[in-house]
Design a protein around this motif. Sequence first.
Motif, PDB file in Angstrom:
ATOM      1  N   UNK A 135     -14.219 -55.083 -16.357  1.00  0.00           N
ATOM      2  CA  UNK A 135     -14.484 -53.813 -17.039  1.00  0.00           C
ATOM      3  C   UNK A 135     -13.475 -52.759 -16.583  1.00  0.00           C
ATOM      4  N   UNK A 136     -12.879 -52.095 -17.558  1.00  0.00           N
ATOM      5  CA  UNK A 136     -11.986 -50.965 -17.290  1.00  0.00           C
ATOM      6  C   UNK A 136     -12.868 -49.720 -17.213  1.00  0.00           C
ATOM      7  N   UNK A 137     -12.717 -48.968 -16.146  1.00  0.00           N
ATOM      8  CA  UNK A 137     -13.572 -47.797 -15.946  1.00  0.00           C
ATOM      9  C   UNK A 137     -12.707 -46.568 -15.755  1.00  0.00           C
ATOM     10  N   UNK A 138     -12.981 -45.542 -16.557  1.00  0.00           N
ATOM     11  CA  UNK A 138     -12.264 -44.290 -16.388  1.00  0.00           C
ATOM     12  C   UNK A 138     -13.129 -43.132 -16.831  1.00  0.00           C
ATOM     13  N   UNK A 139     -12.642 -41.944 -16.557  1.00  0.00           N
ATOM     14  CA  UNK A 139     -13.360 -40.750 -16.980  1.00  0.00           C
ATOM     15  C   UNK A 139     -13.185 -40.568 -18.485  1.00  0.00           C
ATOM     16  N   UNK A 140     -14.237 -40.083 -19.126  1.00  0.00           N
ATOM     17  CA  UNK A 140     -14.198 -39.834 -20.567  1.00  0.00           C
ATOM     18  C   UNK A 140     -13.356 -38.597 -20.855  1.00  0.00           C
ATOM     19  N   UNK A 141     -12.724 -38.587 -22.015  1.00  0.00           N
ATOM     20  CA  UNK A 141     -11.969 -37.388 -22.388  1.00  0.00           C
ATOM     21  C   UNK A 141     -12.924 -36.254 -22.757  1.00  0.00           C
ATOM     22  N   UNK A 142     -12.436 -35.047 -22.629  1.00  0.00           N
ATOM     23  CA  UNK A 142     -13.188 -33.894 -23.126  1.00  0.00           C
ATOM     24  C   UNK A 142     -13.340 -34.042 -24.633  1.00  0.00           C
ATOM     25  N   UNK A 178     -12.547 -32.541 -27.222  1.00  0.00           N
ATOM     26  CA  UNK A 178     -11.695 -31.636 -27.987  1.00  0.00           C
ATOM     27  C   UNK A 178     -10.720 -32.516 -28.764  1.00  0.00           C
ATOM     28  N   UNK A 179     -10.311 -32.089 -29.940  1.00  0.00           N
ATOM     29  CA  UNK A 179      -9.531 -32.968 -30.819  1.00  0.00           C
ATOM     30  C   UNK A 179      -8.326 -33.635 -30.168  1.00  0.00           C
ATOM     31  N   UNK A 180      -7.507 -32.900 -29.430  1.00  0.00           N
ATOM     32  CA  UNK A 180      -6.305 -33.502 -28.847  1.00  0.00           C
ATOM     33  C   UNK A 180      -6.639 -34.593 -27.841  1.00  0.00           C
ATOM     34  N   UNK A 181      -7.603 -34.326 -26.966  1.00  0.00           N
ATOM     35  CA  UNK A 181      -7.980 -35.319 -25.952  1.00  0.00           C
ATOM     36  C   UNK A 181      -8.587 -36.554 -26.598  1.00  0.00           C
ATOM     37  N   UNK A 182      -9.445 -36.358 -27.579  1.00  0.00           N
ATOM     38  CA  UNK A 182     -10.089 -37.487 -28.261  1.00  0.00           C
ATOM     39  C   UNK A 182      -9.050 -38.306 -29.017  1.00  0.00           C
ATOM     40  N   UNK A 183      -8.155 -37.644 -29.741  1.00  0.00           N
ATOM     41  CA  UNK A 183      -7.121 -38.360 -30.499  1.00  0.00           C
ATOM     42  C   UNK A 183      -6.217 -39.167 -29.573  1.00  0.00           C
ATOM     43  N   UNK A 184      -5.843 -38.575 -28.458  1.00  0.00           N
ATOM     44  CA  UNK A 184      -4.999 -39.278 -27.493  1.00  0.00           C
ATOM     45  C   UNK A 184      -5.724 -40.498 -26.923  1.00  0.00           C
ATOM     46  N   UNK A 185      -6.978 -40.305 -26.559  1.00  0.00           N
ATOM     47  CA  UNK A 185      -7.783 -41.375 -25.969  1.00  0.00           C
ATOM     48  C   UNK A 185      -7.981 -42.520 -26.952  1.00  0.00           C
TER      49      UNK A 185
END
Length: 154
Positions: free
Chosen positions: A79-86, A88-95
């Motif tokens: 399992x890859x584990x990381x913090x969720x993006x905020x 907000x559109x830019x962070x979500x789109x990047x993620x």
Amino acid sequence: MRGLEHRSRWPERLGRPSVARPRPGSPLVWFHAVSLGEGMAALPVVRHCARLHPGLPILLTTTTLSAFEVIKDLLPDVVIYQFAPLDCPDAIESFIGYWKPSLILLMESELWPNLIMSAAEKGIAVALLNARMSLKSFNRWSVPLGLPLVSDAL
């Protein structure tokens, strides 16, 4: 800045990928929990999914430092584990652009508007696990998502 973010991993909150592991080449399932409680509720499902589909890449995200400190040592190695993006559109789109999940499983009632709208635009299936929602909340969410309203007469 107030001790609520992991110092070396805060860029993940802006949608940047974890430096710990690159994105696998095959379809990926994203489990999104927020706090320690939701992360702990997701663990049995994540573990079961990893057992049933050993080659399936699984990504788990949380947002709190307390969840990270506890859950990081309880996950299967795959399992890859990381913090969720905020949300907000830019962070979500990047993620989403980087991880390209085939399925997003949201724990409990973590309805993040930008995440849900981005997934819908990209044709990514989204499901709620262990969710409870009042009729009032469902109808409030239905309008921006273009879903039909439901009456309590059902």
